[in-house]
Design a protein around this motif. Sequence first.
Motif, PDB file in Angstrom:
ATOM      1  N   PRO A  93       7.186 -16.781 -75.423  1.00 37.74           N
ATOM      2  CA  PRO A  93       6.458 -16.483 -76.564  1.00 37.74           C
ATOM      3  C   PRO A  93       7.167 -15.241 -77.674  1.00 37.74           C
ATOM      4  O   PRO A  93       7.709 -14.313 -76.887  1.00 37.74           O
ATOM      5  CB  PRO A  93       5.258 -16.117 -76.409  1.00 37.74           C
ATOM      6  N   LEU A  94       7.457 -15.610 -78.805  1.00 36.87           N
ATOM      7  CA  LEU A  94       7.928 -14.743 -79.839  1.00 36.87           C
ATOM      8  C   LEU A  94       6.995 -14.644 -80.835  1.00 36.87           C
ATOM      9  O   LEU A  94       6.325 -15.678 -81.312  1.00 36.87           O
ATOM     10  CB  LEU A  94       9.253 -15.049 -80.066  1.00 36.87           C
ATOM     11  N   LYS A  95       7.070 -13.464 -81.599  1.00 35.11           N
ATOM     12  CA  LYS A  95       5.975 -13.183 -82.772  1.00 35.11           C
ATOM     13  C   LYS A  95       6.624 -12.168 -83.459  1.00 35.11           C
ATOM     14  O   LYS A  95       7.188 -11.421 -83.207  1.00 35.11           O
ATOM     15  CB  LYS A  95       4.414 -13.139 -82.160  1.00 35.11           C
ATOM     16  N   GLY A  96       6.298 -12.297 -84.815  1.00 36.93           N
ATOM     17  CA  GLY A  96       6.556 -11.343 -85.919  1.00 36.93           C
ATOM     18  C   GLY A  96       5.274 -11.243 -86.906  1.00 36.93           C
ATOM     19  O   GLY A  96       4.644 -11.999 -87.449  1.00 36.93           O
ATOM     20  N   ASP A  97       4.818  -9.887 -86.711  1.00 37.70           N
ATOM     21  CA  ASP A  97       3.610  -9.547 -87.709  1.00 37.70           C
ATOM     22  C   ASP A  97       4.231  -9.381 -89.030  1.00 37.70           C
ATOM     23  O   ASP A  97       3.252  -9.466 -90.126  1.00 37.70           O
ATOM     24  CB  ASP A  97       2.965  -8.423 -87.137  1.00 37.70           C
ATOM     25  N   ASP A  98       5.269  -8.931 -89.422  1.00 38.03           N
ATOM     26  CA  ASP A  98       5.794  -8.492 -90.818  1.00 38.03           C
ATOM     27  C   ASP A  98       4.706  -7.739 -91.586  1.00 38.03           C
ATOM     28  O   ASP A  98       4.507  -7.966 -92.663  1.00 38.03           O
ATOM     29  CB  ASP A  98       6.168  -9.956 -91.678  1.00 38.03           C
ATOM     30  N   GLY A  99       4.403  -6.675 -90.995  1.00 40.23           N
ATOM     31  CA  GLY A  99       3.305  -5.758 -91.379  1.00 40.23           C
ATOM     32  C   GLY A  99       1.844  -6.055 -91.435  1.00 40.23           C
ATOM     33  O   GLY A  99       0.825  -5.215 -91.653  1.00 40.23           O
ATOM     34  N   GLU A 100       1.577  -7.381 -91.000  1.00 47.18           N
ATOM     35  CA  GLU A 100       0.073  -7.766 -90.878  1.00 47.18           C
ATOM     36  C   GLU A 100      -0.306  -7.617 -89.438  1.00 47.18           C
ATOM     37  O   GLU A 100      -0.104  -8.621 -88.666  1.00 47.18           O
ATOM     38  CB  GLU A 100      -0.103  -9.327 -91.608  1.00 47.18           C
ATOM     39  N   ALA A 101      -0.454  -6.581 -88.954  1.00 46.90           N
ATOM     40  CA  ALA A 101      -0.532  -6.268 -87.342  1.00 46.90           C
ATOM     41  C   ALA A 101      -1.707  -7.269 -86.905  1.00 46.90           C
ATOM     42  O   ALA A 101      -2.814  -7.458 -87.443  1.00 46.90           O
ATOM     43  CB  ALA A 101      -1.121  -4.862 -87.355  1.00 46.90           C
ATOM     44  N   GLY A 102      -1.251  -7.941 -85.692  1.00 48.54           N
ATOM     45  CA  GLY A 102      -2.001  -8.867 -85.154  1.00 48.54           C
ATOM     46  C   GLY A 102      -2.076 -10.162 -85.143  1.00 48.54           C
ATOM     47  O   GLY A 102      -2.570 -11.096 -84.770  1.00 48.54           O
ATOM     48  N   ALA A 103      -1.607 -10.526 -86.613  1.00 50.60           N
ATOM     49  CA  ALA A 103      -1.444 -11.752 -86.859  1.00 50.60           C
ATOM     50  C   ALA A 103      -0.669 -12.738 -86.229  1.00 50.60           C
ATOM     51  O   ALA A 103      -0.827 -13.915 -86.134  1.00 50.60           O
ATOM     52  CB  ALA A 103      -0.939 -12.083 -88.608  1.00 50.60           C
ATOM     53  N   GLY A 104       0.521 -12.253 -85.739  1.00 53.75           N
ATOM     54  CA  GLY A 104       1.632 -13.016 -84.993  1.00 53.75           C
ATOM     55  C   GLY A 104       0.825 -13.538 -83.555  1.00 53.75           C
ATOM     56  O   GLY A 104       0.997 -14.529 -83.179  1.00 53.75           O
ATOM     57  N   MET A 105      -0.027 -12.665 -83.068  1.00 53.33           N
ATOM     58  CA  MET A 105      -0.706 -12.903 -81.768  1.00 53.33           C
ATOM     59  C   MET A 105      -1.914 -13.976 -82.007  1.00 53.33           C
ATOM     60  O   MET A 105      -1.976 -14.819 -81.183  1.00 53.33           O
ATOM     61  CB  MET A 105      -1.308 -11.536 -81.206  1.00 53.33           C
ATOM     62  N   VAL A 106      -2.492 -14.115 -83.092  1.00 59.34           N
ATOM     63  CA  VAL A 106      -3.352 -15.002 -83.477  1.00 59.34           C
ATOM     64  C   VAL A 106      -2.546 -16.406 -83.330  1.00 59.34           C
ATOM     65  O   VAL A 106      -3.190 -17.370 -82.816  1.00 59.34           O
ATOM     66  CB  VAL A 106      -3.957 -14.848 -84.888  1.00 59.34           C
ATOM     67  N   ILE A 107      -1.393 -16.368 -84.162  1.00 60.43           N
ATOM     68  CA  ILE A 107      -0.662 -17.775 -84.209  1.00 60.43           C
ATOM     69  C   ILE A 107      -0.172 -18.232 -82.834  1.00 60.43           C
ATOM     70  O   ILE A 107      -0.397 -19.238 -82.292  1.00 60.43           O
ATOM     71  CB  ILE A 107       0.560 -17.655 -85.172  1.00 60.43           C
ATOM     72  N   LEU A 108       0.180 -16.946 -81.660  1.00 67.07           N
ATOM     73  CA  LEU A 108       0.792 -17.574 -80.663  1.00 67.07           C
ATOM     74  C   LEU A 108      -0.715 -18.208 -79.945  1.00 67.07           C
ATOM     75  O   LEU A 108      -0.357 -18.994 -79.051  1.00 67.07           O
ATOM     76  CB  LEU A 108       1.125 -16.329 -79.858  1.00 67.07           C
ATOM     77  N   ARG A 109      -1.680 -17.460 -79.782  1.00 69.52           N
ATOM     78  CA  ARG A 109      -2.829 -18.033 -79.130  1.00 69.52           C
ATOM     79  C   ARG A 109      -3.039 -19.390 -79.407  1.00 69.52           C
ATOM     80  O   ARG A 109      -3.535 -20.439 -78.487  1.00 69.52           O
ATOM     81  CB  ARG A 109      -4.120 -16.956 -79.282  1.00 69.52           C
ATOM     82  N   MET A 110      -3.130 -19.718 -80.810  1.00 66.68           N
ATOM     83  CA  MET A 110      -3.308 -21.068 -81.162  1.00 66.68           C
ATOM     84  C   MET A 110      -2.392 -22.038 -80.650  1.00 66.68           C
ATOM     85  O   MET A 110      -2.657 -23.136 -80.483  1.00 66.68           O
ATOM     86  CB  MET A 110      -3.525 -21.022 -82.580  1.00 66.68           C
ATOM     87  N   LEU A 111      -0.961 -21.679 -80.643  1.00 71.25           N
ATOM     88  CA  LEU A 111      -0.054 -22.559 -80.105  1.00 71.25           C
ATOM     89  C   LEU A 111      -0.270 -22.624 -78.712  1.00 71.25           C
ATOM     90  O   LEU A 111      -0.122 -23.836 -78.307  1.00 71.25           O
ATOM     91  CB  LEU A 111       1.393 -21.942 -80.430  1.00 71.25           C
ATOM     92  N   GLU A 112      -0.539 -21.669 -77.828  1.00 71.24           N
ATOM     93  CA  GLU A 112      -0.881 -21.647 -76.460  1.00 71.24           C
ATOM     94  C   GLU A 112      -1.916 -22.870 -76.284  1.00 71.24           C
ATOM     95  O   GLU A 112      -2.073 -23.680 -75.453  1.00 71.24           O
ATOM     96  CB  GLU A 112      -1.268 -20.642 -75.742  1.00 71.24           C
ATOM     97  N   ARG A 113      -3.081 -22.620 -77.071  1.00 71.27           N
ATOM     98  CA  ARG A 113      -4.321 -23.654 -76.902  1.00 71.27           C
ATOM     99  C   ARG A 113      -3.880 -25.289 -77.109  1.00 71.27           C
ATOM    100  O   ARG A 113      -4.339 -25.864 -76.716  1.00 71.27           O
ATOM    101  CB  ARG A 113      -5.443 -23.282 -77.860  1.00 71.27           C
ATOM    102  N   ALA A 114      -3.040 -25.399 -77.995  1.00 67.67           N
ATOM    103  CA  ALA A 114      -2.553 -26.477 -78.677  1.00 67.67           C
ATOM    104  C   ALA A 114      -1.279 -27.101 -77.682  1.00 67.67           C
ATOM    105  O   ALA A 114      -1.120 -28.330 -77.538  1.00 67.67           O
ATOM    106  CB  ALA A 114      -2.084 -26.482 -79.763  1.00 67.67           C
ATOM    107  N   GLY A 115      -0.838 -26.274 -76.897  1.00 62.27           N
ATOM    108  CA  GLY A 115       0.033 -26.714 -76.014  1.00 62.27           C
ATOM    109  C   GLY A 115       1.522 -27.013 -76.730  1.00 62.27           C
ATOM    110  O   GLY A 115       2.197 -27.808 -76.152  1.00 62.27           O
ATOM    111  N   LEU A 116       1.737 -26.346 -77.632  1.00 63.86           N
ATOM    112  CA  LEU A 116       2.815 -26.615 -78.632  1.00 63.86           C
ATOM    113  C   LEU A 116       4.140 -25.845 -78.418  1.00 63.86           C
ATOM    114  O   LEU A 116       3.853 -24.665 -78.654  1.00 63.86           O
ATOM    115  CB  LEU A 116       2.333 -26.845 -80.161  1.00 63.86           C
TER     116      LEU A 116
END
Length: 125
Positions: free
Chosen positions: A59-82
Motif C-alpha cells: 500500500p501507498l498513500k498520499g494525504d496532500d495536507g488532508e490528514a487521514g484521507a489517504g488511509m480512508v482510500i486505502l481501506r476502501m481499496l482493501e475492502r474492494a480487493g482492488l
Amino acid sequence: MTRKLGIIVTDRGSKYAVSGAAVRDRAGVDAVLKELKRDKAYAKATHNTWGVLLSEAGPLKGDDGEAGAGMVILRMLERAGLEDHLIIVTRWYGGKHLGGDRFRHVQTCVSAYLEGDGHGGKETG
C-alpha cells in the motif's frame, strides 16, 4: 489512461472530485498525478489525496495536507480487493471546516468511482 468522474460532492463551499487509473508502481502513481495536475483546476486544488494497493510493493498513500484521507482510500481499496489501481480524491476548499464530514465525502467519492466502470481488468497503465 486516467478516468475523471468530476465533482461528486459539494458541501459548504468545498467541492470533491474523484479520478483514477491503473498503475504498476510508484513511477506510475507519480505519472498519473502529474497528468492530473496538467488540468489547471486540479493543479489549483487544495488537496489531491490518493491511495493504491500495489501488488508488488504494497500500500501507498498520499494525504496532500488532508490528514487521514489517504488511509480512508486505502481501506476502501482493501475492502474492494482492488490492486494496482490508483484512486485520487480532489478537494477544493470552500472556506469552512467540515470536521469529520470530510472523510464521509472521501468515502462517497471512492464509492462512486468503484461503482462506475472506471476500474477493472481491461484498463492498462
